[in-house]
Design a protein around this motif. Structure first.
Motif, PDB file in Angstrom:
ATOM      1  N   ASP A 129       1.247  -0.476  -0.235  1.00 28.10           N
ATOM      2  CA  ASP A 129       0.062  -0.140  -0.328  1.00 28.10           C
ATOM      3  C   ASP A 129       1.006   1.254  -0.209  1.00 28.10           C
ATOM      4  O   ASP A 129       0.085   2.858  -0.352  1.00 28.10           O
ATOM      5  CB  ASP A 129      -0.663   0.381   0.683  1.00 28.10           C
ATOM      6  N   ARG A 132     -17.763 -10.544  -2.306  1.00 24.91           N
ATOM      7  CA  ARG A 132     -17.104 -10.988  -1.457  1.00 24.91           C
ATOM      8  C   ARG A 132     -16.852  -9.222  -1.273  1.00 24.91           C
ATOM      9  O   ARG A 132     -15.086  -8.537  -1.342  1.00 24.91           O
ATOM     10  CB  ARG A 132     -15.689 -11.534  -1.841  1.00 24.91           C
ATOM     11  N   SER A 149      -5.699 -10.186  -4.121  1.00 22.81           N
ATOM     12  CA  SER A 149      -7.076 -10.519  -3.740  1.00 22.81           C
ATOM     13  C   SER A 149      -6.788 -11.430  -5.812  1.00 22.81           C
ATOM     14  O   SER A 149      -6.590 -10.449  -6.509  1.00 22.81           O
ATOM     15  CB  SER A 149      -7.953  -9.833  -3.684  1.00 22.81           C
TER      16      SER A 149
END
Ligand SMILES: O=C(O)CCC(=O)C(=O)O
Length: 277
Positions: free
Chosen positions: A151, A246, A237
């Protein structure tokens, strides 16, 4: 809030999984609010795609100006070859971002709790600022991959301080595209930075070696779980090809005592200051 062994786990692994951190009711309230927002959103003229493939090319002004707004981004696979939405907008949205926590009452209430404030203090953020929020849909069948990244590449501070708070609003499994992390991977340092330039975004790469994919481990978690992610931890992911969505909500927090560069993609209008909890 956290036990010593949880703090030690976080320090050595770069992530922490906290089941039942939020109630099912809170998860459902956020989901209902996000669905209302999508219903009220008129996509005419503002179709913007979020993709971590070809990120420089696909990023547009609608994205780059969304740091202090609530904006809507579509899945890459939501469009036909002719560029038409093939699903109704509710099934084609990838995410909403990036100032939900400051601009919407339901998201503000979910994001600013005493419990979260305490947790963030426990992991060492002395002066927290809530920088960015995203509601991610990870749609059934077309939910896009988020390639492995740190990140801090996107939310860079000096010294590095960003922490991701990832809330499972539904059960997340390998099948519907749960998070994968490299335990301890935060210790290898930042590989790249996504930088604003006068003609768009570019990646400044310091370490071009690929992430060690073979070390990635899935985090299958149930609804209400909070996953805390150190900003240097490589995570990803995979696409969601299953029947089930999800949904997740992510809040990124930085420390006010670190420097936030003007070359980060996410900028705010000067009148709209970041706030803590
Ligand atoms: O929720 C996901 O699929 C991944 C999100 C993520 O990695 C991020 O926003 O940094």
């Amino acid at each position: 809030m956290l036990t010593n062994s949880q703090k030690t786990f976080y320090e050595s692994n770069g992530f922490l999984v906290l089941p039942e951190f939020v109630s099912n009711e809170s998860c459902d309230q956020l989901r209902i609010r996000a669905e209302e927002m999508v219903q009220d959103f008129d996509p005419a003229g503002v179709i913007s795609i979020f993709s971590t493939h070809e990120q420089n090319r696909l990023t547009d002004d609608y994205f780059l100006e969304s740091g202090d707004k609530i904006r809507f981004f579509f899945e890459e696979d939501a469009f036909s070859k002719e560029g038409k939405l093939v699903h109704e907008k509710e099934r084609g949205i990838n995410k909403i971002g990036h100032a939900l926590h400051d601009l919407d009452q339901t998201f503000n209430a979910f994001s600013r709790t005493t419990k979260l404030k305490q947790l963030v203090a426990d992991i060492g953020i002395a002066n927290p600022l809530l920088l960015q929020s995203m509601y991610i849909f990870k749609q059934p069948h077309i939910g896009g991959e988020v390639t492995c990244h740190q990140d801090s590449t996107f939310l860079f501070t000096e010294p590095m301080s960003v922490v991701g708070l990832w809330f499972a609003l539904e059960d997340a499994t390998v099948e519907n595209g749960c998070l994968w992390v490299i335990p301890g991977g935060h210790k290898v340092g930042l590989k790249s930075r996504w930088v604003r330039t006068s003609d768009g975004m570019r990646f400044d790469v310091w370490d071009a070696t690929p992430f060690e994919d073979q070390k990635l481990e899935p985090l299958e978690v149930s609804k209400g779980t909070l996953v805390v992610l150190n900003g240097l931890l490589p995570h990803r992911s995979l696409p969601n090809r299953s029947e089930r969505s999800r949904h997740a909500y992510i809040l990124h927090v930085i420390d006010a005592s670190s420097q936030y560069p003007a070359t980060n993609w996410l900028q705010r209008n000067a009148a709209f200051q970041l706030r803590g909890f």
